[in-house]
Design a protein around this motif. Structure first.
Motif, PDB file in Angstrom:
ATOM      1  N   ARG A  14       6.085  22.866  17.129  1.00  0.00           N
ATOM      2  CA  ARG A  14       6.547  21.581  16.596  1.00  0.00           C
ATOM      3  C   ARG A  14       6.808  21.683  15.091  1.00  0.00           C
ATOM      4  N   CYS A  15       5.930  22.398  14.395  1.00  0.00           N
ATOM      5  CA  CYS A  15       6.089  22.537  12.941  1.00  0.00           C
ATOM      6  C   CYS A  15       7.312  23.385  12.591  1.00  0.00           C
ATOM      7  N   VAL A  16       7.604  24.392  13.407  1.00  0.00           N
ATOM      8  CA  VAL A  16       8.828  25.168  13.196  1.00  0.00           C
ATOM      9  C   VAL A  16      10.033  24.237  13.254  1.00  0.00           C
ATOM     10  N   CYS A  59       9.837  15.293   7.356  1.00  0.00           N
ATOM     11  CA  CYS A  59       9.699  16.512   8.170  1.00  0.00           C
ATOM     12  C   CYS A  59       8.824  17.545   7.470  1.00  0.00           C
ATOM     13  N   PHE A  60       9.080  17.774   6.182  1.00  0.00           N
ATOM     14  CA  PHE A  60       8.296  18.768   5.445  1.00  0.00           C
ATOM     15  C   PHE A  60       6.833  18.335   5.345  1.00  0.00           C
ATOM     16  N   ASN A  61       6.597  17.046   5.143  1.00  0.00           N
ATOM     17  CA  ASN A  61       5.219  16.545   5.059  1.00  0.00           C
ATOM     18  C   ASN A  61       4.483  16.661   6.391  1.00  0.00           C
ATOM     19  N   LYS A  62       5.206  16.537   7.494  1.00  0.00           N
ATOM     20  CA  LYS A  62       4.586  16.704   8.808  1.00  0.00           C
ATOM     21  C   LYS A  62       4.029  18.121   8.965  1.00  0.00           C
ATOM     22  N   ALA A  99       7.170  24.932   3.722  1.00  0.00           N
ATOM     23  CA  ALA A  99       7.456  23.491   3.759  1.00  0.00           C
ATOM     24  C   ALA A  99       7.202  22.858   2.396  1.00  0.00           C
ATOM     25  N   LEU A 100       6.099  23.258   1.744  1.00  0.00           N
ATOM     26  CA  LEU A 100       5.801  22.727   0.418  1.00  0.00           C
ATOM     27  C   LEU A 100       6.876  23.116  -0.587  1.00  0.00           C
TER      28      LEU A 100
END
Length: 541
Positions: free
Chosen positions: A417-419, A440-443, A461-462
């Motif tokens: 999911r994170c990908v 999306c990036f915060n998720k 993501a960060l």
């Protein structure tokens, strides 16, 4: 033969090479390769280029022996500046072959000694030429071109090393100034000298391949002396406009331009594979990955992984080309692992890690392996100005997310999911949907403790989120995020989308309007947290 006649004949041989007459080029050089230092060097150089492309052990050994014979020619010639320049170049090329030929530590040390000796000769020649500006003569331009090539290649290459390694090399007397290296190569490429082609090709390689991988979309305006039908020129031209409709035609023409060195075809196949990936035409992309896996020796693990990845993007009931099965292909990836200069390529390591889940008796499929690998090669930045391509990627991700949510939960579910969140964020950012991209990036960041395998996702993501903050004028927030990323994760090898920076903090260039922050936060001033924070602030100021 006089030195001037030798140089003129070698220039003619290089022109033959650039216009796809490879055998004729070697035939012109071979007869005098044991009596003329420039004939010996260029003859060995062409054979080394062949060895680099074929990656065949026999070709590598043959090129190494020829280069060694060339050194013997230099020894029987009276000591001249030209002989020193040829000797330094020969040492450098022999070192490259040593790294390719053997993986053991002894060979690595031998290669390192050759590199150091070559570097010291180039430095001495450069200093001598700079301090003796009155040196003139019809052949002096060729000497200057050779020194510019050596100094430029060293500085540019070393500037891209990880900062920890670069510190050690600087202690040993090396230096890695990227801008100075580029300026030296530019000087060598823009004058009519024997090494102008090598300087130009290195510049083109940097601006079209390395900066593409690192994320800087800059293209050189310099071109080597070659006709439009040259395989090298067509390859470079296609790479510059990989996402344009002309790219496919140029790469296909590159394959048709010559048939002697099939390895030029492999470079075109690689680019064609990505062209069709950006267009979500999985079957055509698979076709070129299959050609590479059958013909090229450079990274079979990567090629087999990509074949499996493209097949996995097809519908479950859809017929697979050649009757191949993606599960079996994924299981084979690790068997093709190899080392270059004693190290496994990072993308091969990544492919092997991702393919591990298919070794289980009941494998869990990867949701979007093609798009994840595309991110590793900075493909989302490449399509950022093509809304129709970004939309195609986004629709693929939305469908993959739907399938994932409807599937039973397993140990990989959160990672998968994170990908998808990370890649969706990139698409949304490209489309200008900033708030949705941030979400999306915060998720991904908020799922840090639930991620089991793909730990690269959180720092990436960060970093992507910090780029969004900088693009929208929130520099203080971006600095805090970058500091948090750098202090909590190993950031030396994390890929970012943007500007490459290596050097002392006082040398950090300001980020221009519209240029993202950085590719690798390669600051060589130390590891202390305070220095890192100051470096980041200077970088985004």
């Amino acid at each position: 033969m006089t030195l001037q006649v030798c140089l003129e004949e070698c220039m003619e041989a290089l022109d033959l090479f650039l216009n796809n007459h490879f055998s004729e080029s070697l035939d012109k050089l071979r007869p005098r390769a044991k009596e003329s230092m420039y004939h010996a060097l260029i003859y060995a150089t062409v054979l080394e280029m062949q060895a680099m492309m074929t990656f065949q052990q026999d070709d590598i050994v043959n090129a190494g022996n020829t280069m060694k014979s060339a050194q013997e020619v230099f020894h029987i010639i009276d000591t001249t500046l030209h002989a020193d320049a040829c000797y330094a170049e020969c040492l450098l090329q022999r070192a490259a072959l040593t790294f390719l030929q053997d993986e053991n530590m002894v060979s690595f040390i031998k290669g390192g000694i050759k590199v150091r000796n070559s570097y010291l000769i180039y430095k001495e020649l450069h200093t001598f030429i700079q301090s003796n500006s009155s040196l003139q003569g019809p052949n002096h331009i060729h000497l200057e071109g050779g020194v510019s090539f050596g100094i430029g290649a060293f500085n540019l290459t070393l500037s891209m090393f990880p900062p920890r390694l670069l510190k050690v090399l600087e202690f040993a007397g090396f230096s890695g100034d990227k801008e100075y290296g580029l300026s030296q190569l530019n000087d060598g490429a823009t004058t009519n000298n024997l090494r102008s082609m090598l300087c130009a090709l290195l510049l083109l390689c940097y601006y079209t391949f390395l900066t593409f991988i690192l994320g800087i979309l800059l293209f050189t305006t310099r071109k080597p002396r070659m006709r439009s039908v040259c395989a090298c020129g067509l390859l470079v031209g296609g790479t510059v406009m990989t996402i344009c409709h002309q790219a496919v035609v140029l790469f296909e023409d590159g394959c048709k331009a010559q048939q002697q060195w099939k390895q030029f075809h492999h470079m075109c196949y690689w680019e064609l594979m990505w062209c069709f990936t950006y267009k979500c035409v999985w079957r055509m992309a698979y076709f070129y990955a299959d050609l590479l896996s059958n013909e090229s020796r450079w990274s079979k693990a990567m090629y087999v992984y990509m074949k499996a990845a493209y097949l996995s993007m097809l519908a479950p009931g859809e017929a697979r080309p050649f009757g191949e099965d993606e599960v079996e292909l994924f299981r084979q990836v690790s068997t093709f692992k190899q080392k270059i200069a004693g190290k496994s390529p990072p993308t091969e390591k990544f492919a092997i890690r991702k393919a591990r889940r298919y070794k289980a008796s009941c494998p869990v499929r990867l949701p979007v392996p093609v798009l994840e690998m595309m991110y590793m090669w900075n493909g989302f930045s490449m399509i950022s100005k093509r809304p129709e391509l970004t939309e195609g990627m986004l629709q693929t991700l939305v469908e993959a997310e739907r399938i994932l949510l409807e599937s039973p939960v397993n140990e990989y579910s959160m990672d998968d999911r994170c990908v998808i969140h990370l890649l969706k964020g990139l698409c949304l950012k490209n489309q200008g949907h900033i708030r949705a991209a941030e979400e999306c990036f915060n998720k991904v960041y908020n799922s840090e403790k639930k991620i089991k395998f793909d730990h690269y996702l959180v720092p990436n993501a960060l970093l992507e989120l910090s780029v969004v903050y900088i693009d929208t004028g929130r520099k203080e927030e971006a600095i805090k995020l970058l500091v948090k990323s750098w202090l909590n994760y190993d950031m030396d090898n994390i890929q970012l989308a943007g500007f490459s920076c290596t050097g002392k903090t006082e040398q950090l260039p300001p980020v221009r309007q519209g240029v993202p922050v950085c590719v690798y936060l390669s600051i060589t001033t130390g590891t202390q947290n305070q220095i890192k924070e100051v470096s980041i602030k200077m970088l985004v100021s």
